[in-house]
Design a protein around this motif. Sequence first.
Motif, short mmCIF file in Angstrom:
data_model
loop_
_atom_site.label_atom_id
_atom_site.label_comp_id
_atom_site.label_asym_id
_atom_site.label_seq_id
_atom_site.Cartn_x
_atom_site.Cartn_y
_atom_site.Cartn_z
N SER A 3 0.84 -1.19 0.00
CA SER A 3 0.00 0.00 0.00
C SER A 3 0.88 1.25 0.00
CB SER A 3 -0.88 0.02 1.25
OG SER A 3 -1.54 1.26 1.38
N SER A 4 0.46 2.23 -0.77
CA SER A 4 1.21 3.49 -0.79
C SER A 4 1.10 4.21 0.56
CB SER A 4 0.70 4.38 -1.92
OG SER A 4 -0.68 4.68 -1.74
N ASP A 5 0.13 3.83 1.38
CA ASP A 5 -0.01 4.42 2.72
C ASP A 5 1.21 4.13 3.60
OD1 ASP A 5 -2.52 5.36 2.03
OD2 ASP A 5 -3.57 3.68 2.99
N ASP A 6 1.98 3.10 3.25
CA ASP A 6 3.12 2.70 4.05
C ASP A 6 4.44 3.34 3.60
OD1 ASP A 6 1.41 1.06 5.52
OD2 ASP A 6 1.74 -0.64 4.20
N THR A 7 4.39 4.21 2.61
CA THR A 7 5.60 4.78 2.03
C THR A 7 6.49 5.46 3.07
OG1 THR A 7 4.46 5.11 -0.07
CG2 THR A 7 6.48 6.37 0.27
N CYS A 8 5.93 6.31 3.89
CA CYS A 8 6.74 7.03 4.88
C CYS A 8 7.35 6.08 5.91
CB CYS A 8 5.91 8.10 5.59
SG CYS A 8 5.48 9.46 4.50
N ARG A 41 -0.74 -3.35 9.09
CA ARG A 41 0.20 -2.43 8.44
C ARG A 41 1.63 -2.78 8.83
NH1 ARG A 41 -0.70 3.57 8.76
NH2 ARG A 41 1.02 3.51 7.30
#
Length: 82
Positions: A3-8, A41
């Motif tokens: 998921s791009s939500d996990d990038t940071c 996540r």
Amino acid sequence: MESSDDTCAVAAAIVGLTERVLPDTDAVAAALKAEGLPRERIGAIVRALRPYAALLDPNAAARVHTGGVVSGKPGWWRRLFG
């Protein structure tokens, strides 16, 4: 990453692993848990980091595990990370 939500979180963990502030993916998981991230996540972030963490492990064989398939360390990884 799943998921791009996990990038940071993945980027921060890469820095932590590289600088040895976080010695392994277990330490990454513990830090993320302490920050209150959901278990799902944390699992996704750790899965994204495993190949990179394996390259940093001086005791690991020079191979990367991805999706259950084992392949030799690519030449470009060797040039970038020694």
